[in-house]
Scaffold this motif. Structure first.
Motif, mmCIF file in Angstrom:
data_model
loop_
_atom_site.group_PDB
_atom_site.id
_atom_site.type_symbol
_atom_site.label_atom_id
_atom_site.label_comp_id
_atom_site.label_asym_id
_atom_site.label_seq_id
_atom_site.Cartn_x
_atom_site.Cartn_y
_atom_site.Cartn_z
ATOM 1 N N UNK A 10 21.947 -0.546 18.575
ATOM 2 C CA UNK A 10 23.246 -0.493 17.890
ATOM 3 C C UNK A 10 24.211 -1.520 18.474
ATOM 4 N N UNK A 44 36.161 4.920 20.550
ATOM 5 C CA UNK A 44 35.520 4.268 19.401
ATOM 6 C C UNK A 44 35.639 5.165 18.177
ATOM 7 N N UNK A 45 35.454 6.455 18.397
ATOM 8 C CA UNK A 45 35.542 7.423 17.309
ATOM 9 C C UNK A 45 36.969 7.480 16.767
ATOM 10 N N UNK A 48 38.763 4.419 14.594
ATOM 11 C CA UNK A 48 38.481 4.372 13.159
ATOM 12 C C UNK A 48 39.234 5.483 12.421
ATOM 13 N N UNK B 33 32.173 0.198 8.287
ATOM 14 C CA UNK B 33 32.319 1.536 7.709
ATOM 15 C C UNK B 33 32.362 2.588 8.820
ATOM 16 N N UNK B 34 32.862 3.764 8.490
ATOM 17 C CA UNK B 34 33.074 4.817 9.480
ATOM 18 C C UNK B 34 31.771 5.243 10.154
ATOM 19 N N UNK B 36 29.287 3.568 11.146
ATOM 20 C CA UNK B 36 28.885 2.736 12.278
ATOM 21 C C UNK B 36 29.565 3.185 13.563
ATOM 22 N N UNK B 37 30.893 3.385 13.504
ATOM 23 C CA UNK B 37 31.614 3.770 14.723
ATOM 24 C C UNK B 37 31.195 5.161 15.182
ATOM 25 N N UNK B 38 30.898 6.025 14.217
ATOM 26 C CA UNK B 38 30.455 7.377 14.582
ATOM 27 C C UNK B 38 29.107 7.330 15.305
ATOM 28 N N UNK B 39 28.193 6.521 14.744
ATOM 29 C CA UNK B 39 26.872 6.389 15.362
ATOM 30 C C UNK B 39 26.996 5.824 16.770
#
Lengths: 197, 197
Positions: A10, A44-45, A48, B33-34, B36-39
């Motif tokens: 990632x 990071x969460x 966004x 997109x959201x 990606x940051x969540x992952x």
């Protein structure tokens, strides 16, 4: 694949991060205390979740309108047009500018399928109709796309009584003539300014 | 400070990430997109939660003992001693090595307060007492600290019937003699190998 491999993969998606850097960062996170990784993950969460686009200028912000748009000390007759939200940050960091901003969301680039419709030109025109704008400073990048966008902007506002200007292009401060490319040098010749003491 | 500033500041702690890279990465995360940051956030959180040190070799692993230590196909008479867990990964990626590993957790460096007590030498000695080890390959870095650690290892095992070897040091494959530093060149001369066709 372990959690570590997943994370490394990632991380390689991030700009400027290759396989080796990603692996170095992942091992660094593993080595650091748990609080560091928790903080990083949370930030990071949250970034966004908390940050949206300013409905006026398109800059990233936590409150709408953004701090710059709602600052009464700003010169509202001056709008600096940039491609991306990070450009606002860059220009702000110089401390030289006291006007407002407008974020286009990119530059005109037919190859990438970005035409004027994809950018926020209409919004900019609306802004100039609602408030008395004296000057628009075009701060798009000095690239083919940025220059095209600048020309398009000048054409849109050609009938209006707004001064249109463009960021000066030339050799960087501290640079060396020997290492300047021809295009930059040509531009800096064309854009030469009278010597004032 | 906004969430964005917080994130940028935390990112600058990562190795190889300066102020500009951190800002670029943060804006990239905002633009994506959201999901990606969540992952990414989840993976950073999980990696620290799932991964621990192997109780046998000290390598990072999700199950204990690690995949390498519990692999029956590995040559158990051969132990490669490295400084850090990422070195295991690097050596594994060559596909050349089929023995076991031992992670010291660093190299002897009195200046940084790292003496033999801080590293896992005792554990390594225990391992060689429990299983018949024929050879120990010392793969510490070719630095002052790594070389000191290598010498220390040789001294520990001097009485035992274990062959001690060290990774060859010399000019890198594809390198150029002209650009090799003197020390490397000197080592590669001293460590020259007979030509075999």
């Amino acid at each position: 694949m372990t959690s570590l491999d997943h994370l490394i993969r990632t991380l390689t998606n991030l700009p400027g991060i290759g396989r080796k850097s990603a692996s170095r960062i992942a091992y660094y996170i593993l080595k650091k205390e748990k609080r560091f990784s928790e903080t990083l993950a949370e930030q990071i969460f949250k970034v966004k979740q908390n940050i949206r686009s300013c409905s006026v200028c398109g800059n990233y912000t936590e409150c709408d309108p953004c701090d710059i748009c709602s600052d009464p000390g700003r010169d509202r007759t001056l709008i600096c047009v940039v491609e991306h939200p990070q450009d606002v940050h860059t220009i702000e960091s110089t401390g030289e500018y006291r006007g407002l901003f407008h974020v286009l969301g990119g530059a005109i680039s037919p190859i990438d399928g970005v035409g004027p419709k994809e950018l926020t030109f209409d919004k900019l025109v609306n802004r100039t109709n609602k408030q008395p704008v004296k000057e628009i400073i075009i701060a798009t990048n000095p690239t083919v796309e940025g220059d095209t966008t600048a020309l398009y902007l000048v054409r849109i506002f050609t009938d209006k009584d707004i001064r249109m200007s463009r960021l000066a292009s030339g050799i960087p401060v501290g640079g060396d003539l020997e290492y300047a490319d021809k295009l930059t040098l040509a531009r800096s010749l064309r854009g030469r300014i009278p010597f004032s003491s």
